[in-house]
Design an enzyme around this catalytic site. Structure first.
Site, mmCIF file in Angstrom:
data_model
loop_
_atom_site.group_PDB
_atom_site.id
_atom_site.type_symbol
_atom_site.label_atom_id
_atom_site.label_comp_id
_atom_site.label_asym_id
_atom_site.label_seq_id
_atom_site.Cartn_x
_atom_site.Cartn_y
_atom_site.Cartn_z
ATOM 1 N N SER A 67 0.835 -1.209 0.000
ATOM 2 C CA SER A 67 0.000 0.000 0.000
ATOM 3 C C SER A 67 0.865 1.252 0.000
ATOM 4 O O SER A 67 2.000 1.251 0.476
ATOM 5 C CB SER A 67 -0.902 0.010 1.232
ATOM 6 O OG SER A 67 -1.668 -1.156 1.302
HETATM 7 N N1 SAH Z 1 -0.430 -5.080 4.247
HETATM 8 C C1 SAH Z 1 0.190 -5.319 2.986
HETATM 9 C C2 SAH Z 1 -0.742 -5.024 1.832
HETATM 10 C C3 SAH Z 1 -0.883 -6.214 0.993
HETATM 11 S S1 SAH Z 1 -2.082 -6.201 -0.270
HETATM 12 C C4 SAH Z 1 1.548 -4.639 2.849
HETATM 13 O O1 SAH Z 1 1.967 -3.929 3.741
HETATM 14 O O2 SAH Z 1 2.208 -4.873 1.849
HETATM 15 C C5 SAH Z 1 -3.277 -7.316 0.391
HETATM 16 C C6 SAH Z 1 -2.845 -8.727 0.618
HETATM 17 O O3 SAH Z 1 -3.976 -9.433 1.138
HETATM 18 C C7 SAH Z 1 -2.407 -9.502 -0.617
HETATM 19 O O4 SAH Z 1 -1.101 -9.957 -0.439
HETATM 20 C C8 SAH Z 1 -3.405 -10.660 -0.695
HETATM 21 O O5 SAH Z 1 -2.824 -11.853 -1.161
HETATM 22 C C9 SAH Z 1 -3.859 -10.774 0.744
HETATM 23 N N2 SAH Z 1 -5.169 -11.418 0.950
HETATM 24 C C10 SAH Z 1 -6.283 -11.281 0.207
HETATM 25 N N3 SAH Z 1 -7.278 -12.020 0.716
HETATM 26 C C11 SAH Z 1 -6.796 -12.651 1.822
HETATM 27 C C12 SAH Z 1 -7.348 -13.566 2.761
HETATM 28 N N4 SAH Z 1 -8.604 -13.979 2.680
HETATM 29 N N5 SAH Z 1 -6.549 -14.011 3.772
HETATM 30 C C13 SAH Z 1 -5.246 -13.596 3.852
HETATM 31 N N6 SAH Z 1 -4.671 -12.743 2.975
HETATM 32 C C14 SAH Z 1 -5.439 -12.262 1.972
#
Ligand code: SAH
Length: 217
Positions: A67
């Site tokens: 993000s």
């Molecule tokens: N907090 C992260 C943002 C990642 S983007 C950072 O600092 O980089 C969101 C992430 O959520 C993705 O990697 C995606 O694979 C994950 N995601 C989506 N649905 C999910 C679920 N049901 N359980 C766990 N992770 C999930």
């Protein structure tokens, strides 16, 4: 707590905090401190390292993103963390948000849907000596099977609803922050639990990658 963080590129982080966070009204001193301290560049793929402190999300592989710094700060500020809090994060991604949360809380339990990303995040956290984050691969939208309540819960993927099992794991007086809305546009939403009631507050608009799994898209 975190061990030795990487001190390189501190000047870029100070500028990021000034220009992207303070200039847009983020004033939570603890959040600003954590974002000055955590080396964002250590979490992005090599090809994007030089862009690590730019004002935008970046690709981290598997169609996912880290993000934008402003969004990480906004969600962290909305959680209003206390150093004694136990935090449950859904969507570890590269682990950067988890590393920021780890500076301001007791422990972070983070779930990541893509097991490769979970492994990469774990390694980045290890290298930095951040030892109060546990990363698990799997569907975080079903909640944790540990039966515990969490003081703070953060979902970093866009969701159509608050996953019910996750909501049930929020402790009394706890806070849950989640981007809620459609697949292509959401609003940062803050849920506060007071006894059996939940107060919901909608904040700014945002665009997150979609939540996967049982309660995702
Ligand atoms: N907090 C992260 C943002 C990642 S983007 C950072 O600092 O980089 C969101 C992430 O959520 C993705 O990697 C995606 O694979 C994950 N995601 C989506 N649905 C999910 C679920 N049901 N359980 C766990 N992770 C999930």
């Amino acid at each position: 707590m975190s061990g030795q963080l990487d001190e390189t590129r501190r000047g870029e982080r100070l500028r990021m905090v000034e220009e992207q966070l303070l200039a847009r009204g983020i004033t939570h001193e603890k959040v600003l401190r954590a974002m000055r301290d955590v080396p964002r560049h250590a979490f992005v793929p090599d090809a994007y390292r030089s862009a690590a402190y730019e004002d935008r999300p970046l690709p981290i592989g598997h169609g996912q993103t880290i993000s934008q710094p402003y969004m990480v700060a906004t969600m962290t500020a909305a959680l209003d963390l206390d150093q004694t809090n136990r935090v449950f994060e859904i969507g570890t991604g590269c682990g950067y948000q988890a590393a920021v949360l780890a500076q301001l809380s007791e422990e972070v339990i983070s779930f990541e849907w893509v097991s490769d990303l979970a492994a990469t995040a774990r390694e980045a956290l290890r290298v930095l000596g951040i030892d109060n984050v546990r990363v698990y691969a799997g569907d975080g939208s079903c909640g944790l099977k540990d039966g515990k309540l969490y003081d703070r819960i953060i979902v970093t993927a866009g969701a159509p609803q608050v996953p019910p099992e996750v909501r049930a794991q929020l402790a009394d007086r706890g806070r849950l922050v989640i981007p809620l809305g459609s697949r292509h546009h959401q609003e940062i939403t803050v849920l506060r639990r007071i006894g059996h009631d939940y107060e919901e507050e909608r904040r700014e608009g945002c665009v997150f990658v979609p939540l996967q799994g049982r309660y995702g898209w």
